[in-house]
Design a protein around this motif. Sequence first.
Motif, PDB file in Angstrom:
ATOM      1  N   ALA A   2     -11.746  -4.224  16.083  1.00  0.00           N
ATOM      2  CA  ALA A   2     -10.469  -4.554  15.465  1.00  0.00           C
ATOM      3  C   ALA A   2      -9.535  -3.368  15.299  1.00  0.00           C
ATOM      4  N   SER A   3     -10.085  -2.164  15.238  1.00  0.00           N
ATOM      5  CA  SER A   3      -9.253  -1.018  14.861  1.00  0.00           C
ATOM      6  C   SER A   3      -8.075  -0.769  15.809  1.00  0.00           C
ATOM      7  N   PRO A   4      -8.224  -0.855  17.146  1.00  0.00           N
ATOM      8  CA  PRO A   4      -7.044  -0.626  17.996  1.00  0.00           C
ATOM      9  C   PRO A   4      -5.948  -1.664  17.758  1.00  0.00           C
ATOM     10  N   LEU A   5      -6.339  -2.929  17.584  1.00  0.00           N
ATOM     11  CA  LEU A   5      -5.356  -3.972  17.351  1.00  0.00           C
ATOM     12  C   LEU A   5      -4.654  -3.756  16.012  1.00  0.00           C
ATOM     13  N   LEU A   6      -5.423  -3.442  14.973  1.00  0.00           N
ATOM     14  CA  LEU A   6      -4.825  -3.224  13.657  1.00  0.00           C
ATOM     15  C   LEU A   6      -3.873  -2.031  13.671  1.00  0.00           C
ATOM     16  N   ARG A   7      -4.265  -0.958  14.337  1.00  0.00           N
ATOM     17  CA  ARG A   7      -3.382   0.211  14.417  1.00  0.00           C
ATOM     18  C   ARG A   7      -2.068  -0.135  15.121  1.00  0.00           C
ATOM     19  N   ALA A   8      -2.181  -0.876  16.222  1.00  0.00           N
ATOM     20  CA  ALA A   8      -0.978  -1.256  16.965  1.00  0.00           C
ATOM     21  C   ALA A   8      -0.093  -2.179  16.130  1.00  0.00           C
ATOM     22  N   TRP A   9      -0.708  -3.092  15.409  1.00  0.00           N
ATOM     23  CA  TRP A   9       0.046  -4.034  14.583  1.00  0.00           C
ATOM     24  C   TRP A   9       0.770  -3.305  13.443  1.00  0.00           C
ATOM     25  N   LEU A  10       0.057  -2.410  12.772  1.00  0.00           N
ATOM     26  CA  LEU A  10       0.666  -1.660  11.677  1.00  0.00           C
ATOM     27  C   LEU A  10       1.787  -0.755  12.185  1.00  0.00           C
ATOM     28  N   ALA A  11       1.609  -0.187  13.365  1.00  0.00           N
ATOM     29  CA  ALA A  11       2.674   0.639  13.939  1.00  0.00           C
ATOM     30  C   ALA A  11       3.920  -0.202  14.177  1.00  0.00           C
ATOM     31  N   ARG A  12       3.714  -1.424  14.664  1.00  0.00           N
ATOM     32  CA  ARG A  12       4.838  -2.352  14.880  1.00  0.00           C
ATOM     33  C   ARG A  12       5.517  -2.677  13.553  1.00  0.00           C
ATOM     34  N   LEU A  13       4.733  -3.023  12.547  1.00  0.00           N
ATOM     35  CA  LEU A  13       5.296  -3.411  11.250  1.00  0.00           C
ATOM     36  C   LEU A  13       5.995  -2.231  10.565  1.00  0.00           C
ATOM     37  N   ASP A  14       5.362  -1.072  10.626  1.00  0.00           N
ATOM     38  CA  ASP A  14       5.980   0.112  10.022  1.00  0.00           C
ATOM     39  C   ASP A  14       7.298   0.438  10.722  1.00  0.00           C
ATOM     40  N   GLY A  15       7.321   0.253  12.044  1.00  0.00           N
ATOM     41  CA  GLY A  15       8.540   0.503  12.799  1.00  0.00           C
ATOM     42  C   GLY A  15       9.655  -0.463  12.435  1.00  0.00           C
ATOM     43  N   MET A  16       9.274  -1.642  11.924  1.00  0.00           N
ATOM     44  CA  MET A  16      10.271  -2.635  11.499  1.00  0.00           C
ATOM     45  C   MET A  16      10.699  -2.417  10.048  1.00  0.00           C
ATOM     46  N   GLY A  17      10.077  -1.416   9.398  1.00  0.00           N
ATOM     47  CA  GLY A  17      10.489  -1.089   8.038  1.00  0.00           C
ATOM     48  C   GLY A  17       9.586  -1.600   6.930  1.00  0.00           C
TER      49      GLY A  17
END
Length: 403
Positions: free
Chosen positions: A108-123
Amino acid sequence: MSHALVIGGGPAGLMAADALLSAGVPVVLAEAKPSVGRKLLMAGKSGLNLTKMEDRADFRAAYADAAPELAKMLDAFGPEEVRTWAEGLGQSTFTGSSGRLFPTAMKASPLLRAWLARLDGMGLDRRTRWQWLGWAEDGGLRFDTPEGPVVQHPAVTVLALGGASWARLGSDGVWADHFRAVGLPVAPFAASNAGILVDWSPHMAKHFGAPLKNVTFRAGPLENRGEAVISARGLEGGGIYPLTPALRAGHDLTVDLLPDVSMDVLVERLSRPRGKQSRANAIRKVLRLPPAAQALLMEFARPLPEEPAVLAATIKDLPLRHAGLRPMDEAISTAGGVPFAVLDAGLMLRDKPGCFCAGEMLDWEAPTGGYLMTACLATGLWAGRHAAAWMEGQQEGRHSGQG
């Protein structure tokens, strides 16, 4: 601009935040633990089964009584959408022989990291170690935080607080007390997808950790072919988990140790002359059971019936005496939670306008195999989208009123 508050940093909460951010709504995400996605990461240790690639009608049927309530949400974000979403986060996937979909990385860790990066990038504004304490008298949401007590007054709220299993990962069910304190009903929690407790005799110790393969378990109206593992405390595994609702209802558990051999064929084999062989050796050679299955038969059926037909019937429907389900906190998931009757079609609490619910805190259950993850994502997305639409409607109403 007013913000949205999402409470709970699991898959449902993160998906609700994603939907709100995608609609242009600023989001504060409050998570009680020091980091988000802890249960997701734990699930990922065994491969992270995202969904099951099967016909939508068959997929919905896995949710049993809750299927009618979840149907629109699963149609909007079902197996194909889950695959597209994961691959959109840069995570390639593959479908196993059983139809289950996994990330190629098998964790799960690669998917979670990518998802959080997306969300953080959206603010996304993440607040960890924020423990929700319920509603304040003025309707605000109270938190215990590292900086002291905080009360939030968001324009809209999505609660994604999980069920009541694996408390150490964040799903402790404490939120149910906050609901009841303000008169909101909560269906009692119960273990789902749980193993069973067995008080084994000493001779079973050498089989602890051994798998039972190619067997069919039955309890009441439910039947499932799959595997289970003999552990020091009992039996657990995907073969048994789907039978949890029937076991909770008090139905007996049985196992067919030879599901591919018909009753008639088995009787014929057991009736053959054994010559000079001992009966035990003759039975062992006829049945050809793996050691773990042979041990289970001896554990629950010794002394073995002399009559071939009775012995065959025992092998095809072996009663598994047990001491009930594993404790709820050790279950993979839970039944119970917020009844759909107190929610509108958008998953908003009827008695708390602007407050939506999603994920395992809703009163539904499903077997393992990707169904749990998909419904958490689907309800999170549904609640987030409807929360954004509700917030927009409120703002338009205020503007038209002012005009």
